[in-house]
Design an enzyme around this catalytic site. Structure first.
Site, PDB file in Angstrom:
ATOM      1  N   SER A 180       0.824  -1.281  -0.072  1.00 56.53           N
ATOM      2  CA  SER A 180       0.175  -0.003  -0.123  1.00 56.53           C
ATOM      3  C   SER A 180       0.829   1.369   0.006  1.00 56.53           C
ATOM      4  O   SER A 180       0.302   2.427  -0.359  1.00 56.53           O
ATOM      5  CB  SER A 180      -0.834  -0.159   1.189  1.00 56.53           C
ATOM      6  OG  SER A 180      -0.159  -0.096   2.490  1.00 56.53           O
ATOM      7  N   HIS A 208      -5.222  -3.381  -2.671  1.00 57.68           N
ATOM      8  CA  HIS A 208      -5.069  -2.386  -3.677  1.00 57.68           C
ATOM      9  C   HIS A 208      -5.240  -3.293  -4.902  1.00 57.68           C
ATOM     10  O   HIS A 208      -4.657  -2.649  -5.876  1.00 57.68           O
ATOM     11  CB  HIS A 208      -3.680  -1.875  -3.347  1.00 57.68           C
ATOM     12  CG  HIS A 208      -3.716  -1.047  -2.016  1.00 57.68           C
ATOM     13  ND1 HIS A 208      -4.451   0.533  -2.365  1.00 57.68           N
ATOM     14  CD2 HIS A 208      -3.625  -1.020  -0.759  1.00 57.68           C
ATOM     15  CE1 HIS A 208      -4.454   1.024  -1.112  1.00 57.68           C
ATOM     16  NE2 HIS A 208      -3.944   0.107  -0.255  1.00 57.68           N
ATOM     17  N   LYS A 239     -12.092   0.420  -1.782  1.00 52.55           N
ATOM     18  CA  LYS A 239     -11.183   1.211  -2.484  1.00 52.55           C
ATOM     19  C   LYS A 239     -11.713   1.145  -3.842  1.00 52.55           C
ATOM     20  O   LYS A 239     -12.744   1.677  -4.143  1.00 52.55           O
ATOM     21  CB  LYS A 239      -9.673   0.620  -2.510  1.00 52.55           C
ATOM     22  CG  LYS A 239      -9.131   0.728  -1.034  1.00 52.55           C
ATOM     23  CD  LYS A 239      -7.881   0.121  -0.962  1.00 52.55           C
ATOM     24  CE  LYS A 239      -7.587  -0.026   0.716  1.00 52.55           C
ATOM     25  NZ  LYS A 239      -7.242   0.971   1.240  1.00 52.55           N
TER      26      LYS A 239
HETATM   27  N1  PMP Z   1      -5.116  -4.037   3.342  1.00 50.68           N
HETATM   28  C1  PMP Z   1      -4.564  -3.057   3.014  1.00 50.68           C
HETATM   29  C2  PMP Z   1      -3.019  -3.334   1.871  1.00 50.68           C
HETATM   30  C3  PMP Z   1      -4.802  -1.853   2.769  1.00 50.68           C
HETATM   31  O1  PMP Z   1      -4.225  -0.660   2.172  1.00 50.68           O
HETATM   32  C4  PMP Z   1      -6.041  -1.633   3.693  1.00 50.68           C
HETATM   33  C5  PMP Z   1      -6.611  -0.048   3.575  1.00 50.68           C
HETATM   34  N2  PMP Z   1      -5.635   0.904   4.106  1.00 50.68           N
HETATM   35  C6  PMP Z   1      -6.716  -2.630   4.267  1.00 50.68           C
HETATM   36  C7  PMP Z   1      -6.174  -3.658   4.025  1.00 50.68           C
HETATM   37  C8  PMP Z   1      -7.912  -2.197   4.831  1.00 50.68           C
HETATM   38  O2  PMP Z   1      -9.212  -2.112   4.053  1.00 50.68           O
HETATM   39  P1  PMP Z   1     -10.195  -1.321   4.332  1.00 50.68           P
HETATM   40  O3  PMP Z   1     -10.032   0.157   4.297  1.00 50.68           O
HETATM   41  O4  PMP Z   1     -11.677  -1.803   3.684  1.00 50.68           O
HETATM   42  O5  PMP Z   1     -10.435  -1.634   6.250  1.00 50.68           O
END
Ligand code: PMP
Length: 391
Positions: A180, A208, A239
């Site tokens: 991320s 992502h 996302k």
């Molecule tokens: N995994 C990764 C790699 C992320 O970047 C994120 C979001 N920041 C999440 C999980 C969590 O997803 P959500 O925003 O749906 O809680």
């Protein structure tokens, strides 16, 4: 109210270091442009990869679901909060991901925590990439299993961890599909091969990659042609899908187990009808409007190339997540502020979200940015980068 001096002290330190930030309020819908503090700016910081947050088909589906089923569900899934639409959506999602089953969680965060914390015992070991998302780390903190962290995408280090944990009952290797903060893609085919060699389970967090990689946005497993060889796929609906939620796709036995043991699933109320209906409409869009994904990748290539040509360091990014690596925390925040003053919102990301010395302005282009908007952003990056001596 007194009693928080210990917090005040820490906050004061952040203020001195220039890393204390109020939350940024959006005063408009989430699009290629947003209004912030009364100013219309180009949005380079959202995860709204395909522009689905405002897609008419999602909005219409949400409205109809509110009319038909109300605003909330009134219960956790396991008691009285499972609506037919939840189950139907999960079957569709499993079909889309080419897995036997899928289970939706309130967020991607809780999906990761739910899986990693629940499916292993003290006879098992979880083996995790050092740059995995915070929700995987928190899941690991909650499991009774042993833990090994391997160097980022380092296959030798992963193999060493697999060799040294052979006495465990089950080994679970966990990796983000797309990381991320850097936007690099995990070497999933090699990870899968190692896991097959050492008889370990593989889990990929496709937060992502859902809606971004693979045919119609099916994720990294599809991108690499690894269907049937990755045991657990976690993804987010928050996302590219444009709404809210997380999911776990895998075998039916895993879904059955999670329903009974994953605490964030068991003890938190289910998604409102509007959320599930909008996610369902998003799946229609992925299947019927794949040109959005093409557009996302065209914009990604254009913008990344533009930043590189200007001399910015975009690290190892291979996806729409394009970090502009600055290093110093305060300088990063200044770059972000300069850009904002010029009408570009690109948030600075500093320690502890990224390691010390790795501060960056993280950019994410979307399918709904126009070429003109991206060109405008590049000229502003050039101006601010030169002014601050970054390029
Ligand atoms: N995994 C990764 C790699 C992320 O970047 C994120 C979001 N920041 C999440 C999980 C969590 O997803 P959500 O925003 O749906 O809680």
């Amino acid at each position: 109210m007194s009693g928080f001096a210990h917090l005040e002290k820490e906050i004061q330190e952040w203020k001195t270091a220039g890393t204390f930030r109020p939350l940024t309020e959006l005063e408009s819908e989430q699009g290629s442009k947003v209004r912030i503090r009364g100013q219309e700016v180009i949005q380079l910081s959202s995860n709204n990869y395909l522009g689905l947050t405002t897609h008419p088909r999602l909005k219409q589906a949400a409205l109809e679901a509110v009319e038909a089923f109300g605003a909330g569900t009134g219960s956790v899934r396991t008691i009285a909060g499972t609506f037919s639409m939840h189950e139907k959506y999960e079957k569709r999602l499993a079909n889309f991901k080419h897995t036997e089953a899928a289970l939706v969680f309130q967020s991607g965060f809780t999906a990761n925590v739910g899986v990693v914390s629940s499916i292993l015992s003290d006879q098992d070991v979880v083996i995790s990439d050092e740059l995995n998302h915070a929700s995987i780390i928190d899941g690991i903190r909650l499991t009774k299993a042993g833990r090994r962290i391997y160097k980022h995408s380092d296959l030798d280090d992963l193999e060493k961890a697999l060799q040294e944990t052979q006495s465990a009952r089950v080994r679970l290797v966990v990796t983000d599909g797309v990381f991320s903060m850097d936007g690099d893609i995990a070497p999933l085919p090699e990870i899968v091969e190692l896991c097959e060699k050492y008889d370990a389970l593989v889990m990929v967090d496709d937060a992502h990659a859902s809606g971004v990689l693979g045919k119609n946005g099916r994720g990294t497993v599809d991108h690499f042609g690894l269907h049937g060889r990755v045991h657990i796929q976690v993804g987010t609906l928050s996302k590219a899908i444009g709404v809210l939620g997380g999911y776990v796709a895998g075998p039916k036995v895993l879904r059955d187990y999670l329903i009974h043991r994953a605490r964030p699933f068991l003890f938190s109320t289910s998604h409102p009808p509007a959320v599930t209906a909008a996610c369902n409409a998003a799946l229609d869009v992925l299947l019927e409007e794949p040109q959005l994904i093409d557009r996302l990748w065209e914009n990604t290539r254009f913008f990344k190339e533009g930043l590189n040509n200007l001399g910015f360091d975009t690290g190892s990014s291979e996806t729409p997540i394009t970090p502009v690596i600055v290093g110093d925390d305060a300088l990063t925040m200044r770059l972000s502020d300069e850009l904002f003053a010029e009408g570009v919102y690109a948030q600075g990301i500093v320690y502890p979200t990224v390691a010390k010395g790795k501060a960056r302005v993280r950019t994410i282009v979307t399918a709904v940015h126009s070429k003109e908007e991206l060109e405008y952003c590049l000229t502003k990056f050039e101006k601010a980068g030169k002014k601050l001596g970054i390029i």
